[in-house]
Design a protein around this motif. Structure first.
Motif, PDB file in Angstrom:
ATOM      1  N   ILE A   7       0.540  -1.178  -0.089  1.00 54.35           N
ATOM      2  CA  ILE A   7       0.186   0.494  -0.224  1.00 54.35           C
ATOM      3  C   ILE A   7       0.928   0.494  -0.143  1.00 54.35           C
ATOM      4  CG2 ILE A   7      -1.738   0.886   1.233  1.00 54.35           C
ATOM      5  CD1 ILE A   7      -2.045  -1.858   1.125  1.00 54.35           C
ATOM      6  N   GLU A   8       1.178   1.754  -1.559  1.00 53.34           N
ATOM      7  CA  GLU A   8       1.934   3.415  -0.926  1.00 53.34           C
ATOM      8  C   GLU A   8       0.953   4.571  -0.959  1.00 53.34           C
ATOM      9  OE1 GLU A   8       4.657   3.514  -4.677  1.00 53.34           O
ATOM     10  OE2 GLU A   8       4.956   5.457  -4.150  1.00 53.34           O
ATOM     11  N   PRO A  26      -6.012   1.097  -7.295  1.00 50.67           N
ATOM     12  CA  PRO A  26      -5.783   2.430  -7.271  1.00 50.67           C
ATOM     13  C   PRO A  26      -7.192   3.371  -6.338  1.00 50.67           C
ATOM     14  CG  PRO A  26      -6.382   2.851  -9.464  1.00 50.67           C
ATOM     15  CD  PRO A  26      -5.937   1.610  -8.900  1.00 50.67           C
ATOM     16  N   VAL A  27      -6.959   3.832  -5.607  1.00 48.22           N
ATOM     17  CA  VAL A  27      -7.672   4.682  -4.047  1.00 48.22           C
ATOM     18  C   VAL A  27      -7.959   6.184  -4.235  1.00 48.22           C
ATOM     19  CG1 VAL A  27      -8.660   4.834  -2.209  1.00 48.22           C
ATOM     20  CG2 VAL A  27      -7.721   2.636  -3.032  1.00 48.22           C
ATOM     21  N   THR A  28      -8.490   7.252  -4.739  1.00 48.40           N
ATOM     22  CA  THR A  28      -8.306   8.231  -4.719  1.00 48.40           C
ATOM     23  C   THR A  28      -8.907   8.949  -3.505  1.00 48.40           C
ATOM     24  OG1 THR A  28      -9.038   8.642  -7.056  1.00 48.40           O
ATOM     25  CG2 THR A  28      -8.871  10.587  -5.829  1.00 48.40           C
ATOM     26  N   ALA A  29      -8.087   9.285  -2.153  1.00 47.72           N
ATOM     27  CA  ALA A  29      -7.675   9.613  -0.551  1.00 47.72           C
ATOM     28  C   ALA A  29      -7.478  10.272   0.120  1.00 47.72           C
ATOM     29  CB  ALA A  29      -8.817   7.921  -0.035  1.00 47.72           C
ATOM     30  N   ASP A  30      -7.731  10.749   0.700  1.00 50.82           N
ATOM     31  CA  ASP A  30      -6.738  11.249   1.654  1.00 50.82           C
ATOM     32  C   ASP A  30      -6.254  10.869   2.594  1.00 50.82           C
ATOM     33  OD1 ASP A  30      -5.924  13.014   3.608  1.00 50.82           O
ATOM     34  OD2 ASP A  30      -7.769  13.967   4.353  1.00 50.82           O
ATOM     35  N   PHE A  31      -4.990   9.626   2.868  1.00 59.74           N
ATOM     36  CA  PHE A  31      -4.494   9.433   3.878  1.00 59.74           C
ATOM     37  C   PHE A  31      -4.520   9.214   4.776  1.00 59.74           C
ATOM     38  CE2 PHE A  31      -0.868   9.944   0.394  1.00 59.74           C
ATOM     39  CZ  PHE A  31       0.525  10.475   1.829  1.00 59.74           C
ATOM     40  N   LEU A  72      -9.147  -0.294   2.882  1.00 60.28           N
ATOM     41  CA  LEU A  72      -8.415  -0.582   1.920  1.00 60.28           C
ATOM     42  C   LEU A  72      -9.994  -1.408   1.363  1.00 60.28           C
ATOM     43  CD1 LEU A  72      -5.888  -1.656   3.228  1.00 60.28           C
ATOM     44  CD2 LEU A  72      -5.907   0.781   2.132  1.00 60.28           C
ATOM     45  N   PRO A  73      -9.517  -1.535  -0.575  1.00 61.94           N
ATOM     46  CA  PRO A  73      -9.969  -2.332  -1.574  1.00 61.94           C
ATOM     47  C   PRO A  73     -10.392  -3.545  -0.775  1.00 61.94           C
ATOM     48  CG  PRO A  73      -8.716  -1.042  -2.556  1.00 61.94           C
ATOM     49  CD  PRO A  73      -8.448  -0.531  -0.886  1.00 61.94           C
TER      50      PRO A  73
END
Ligand code: AVI
Length: 312
Positions: free
Chosen positions: A78-79, A128-133, A139-140
């Motif tokens: 997870i990057e 890919p996940v578009t989010a404020d980490f 997670l997916p």
């Protein structure tokens, strides 16, 4: 309705108006990264004076096998950040994960980077996940079944205050879940001369990166900032363990942003960035303060940069 929309300030506008109203004027560093700012940052990473990127790449290359051994097989990588084009392949080659999840707040660049990686790694499921980490997130499904290996390169953590860094590292632990590991790049404390040169290069790229913030205000916030009345300054603050970047007024200036007037006297500055540096021991303390157990740290022979491996 139109008026309501027109009157609504962007997050950038709100931050600039609030920051320029403080006694020490400030604009948060996260606003450097519009399209032009991202291009300039990419150019910074290739400068001879800016040692972090090439040193971290060399550490990843040298210690990929150590990372693979410590994390064990079958982890989802997870990057945090939109897939650092030169670093991600080094980690994927070493760990050979079945799943790779890049997370970033800006969807455009994220999807571009993700599809390039998906083409290069047909055996890896790229999600890919578009989010404020900076806040815990789910997670997916494809990643949830596996223990996670987080990847947070580039010493981005250094751009946060210590308190904000602890909050973020706790959020990353919550996102990654039980049994997670984290590979994190953290820039080291070193000779102040070297640091100040890294943040004030001869070619003036870092100066252009800093000054772009003023151009961005003019472009996006209906501003009339006389950019030529400002100069870039980078100073090491030993007591606080950080490089500070400022935009210093070279003469008295008055300008308007979103219809509001601001003035700076000659010599007064807008504080635009902090870049905290951590000794390896300080980075370990940061890990423990945020619920991580530091397992390994690798550095180059000049101790310019460190790559840390932590376990939740
Ligand atoms: C993104 N961040 C880790 C960079 C740093 O070194 O603090 C941003 C930067 N600012 C000036 N040069 C690079």
């Amino acid at each position: 309705m139109t008026d309501v929309i027109a009157d609504t300030l962007s997050a950038f506008g709100e931050a600039v108006l609030a920051g320029l109203s403080q006694p020490q004027k400030t604009v948060p560093a996260r606003f450097f990264y519009d399209r032009r700012g991202s291009e300039l940052f990419e150019a910074i990473t290739k400068l001879p004076e800016y040692y972090p990127t090439r040193t971290e790449i060399a550490l990843l290359r040298a210690h990929g096998p150590d990372i693979a051994r410590l994390s064990g097989p079958h982890r989802a990588v997870i990057e945090f950040g939109s897939g650092s084009s030169r670093k991600t392949p080094l980690l994927l080659d070493a760990v050979k994960p079945p799943v790779y999840v890049p997370i970033d707040i800006s969807g455009d660049y994220l999807h571009e980077a993700a599809s390039t990686l998906a083409d290069a790694y047909p055996d890896v499921d790229v999600l890919p996940v578009t989010a404020d980490f900076t806040r815990p997130l789910t997670l997916p499904a494809g990643a949830q079944a596996l223990p996670a290996l987080g990847f947070f390169p580039g010493s981005t953590i250094g751009n946060l205050s210590h308190a904000a860094a602890v909050d973020l590292l706790r959020a990353l632990a919550a996102t990654l879940g039980a049994g997670a590991c984290l590979v994190i790049g953290i820039d080291t404390r070193k000779n102040p001369r070297l640091l100040e040169t890294a943040y004030d290069d001869d070619a003036g790229v870092t100066a252009a990166f800093n000054l772009n913030l003023l151009h961005r205000m003019n472009r996006e916030l209906d501003g009339d900032v006389p950019v030529d009345a400002f100069e870039h300054r980078a100073v090491w603050h030993d007591g606080l363990g950080r490089i500070e970047m400022h935009l210093v007024a070279t003469r008295d200036v008055t300008f308007r942003i979103c219809g509001r007037s601001f003035s700076l006297a000659a010599g007064e500055s807008i504080h635009t960035e902090n870049s905290y540096k951590y000794t390896i021991e300080e980075a370990r303390l940061l890990a423990r303060a945020s619920g991580w157990e530091p397992l390994a740290a690798w550095t180059d022979h000049e101790r310019l940069f460190a790559l840390h491996f932590w376990r939740a």
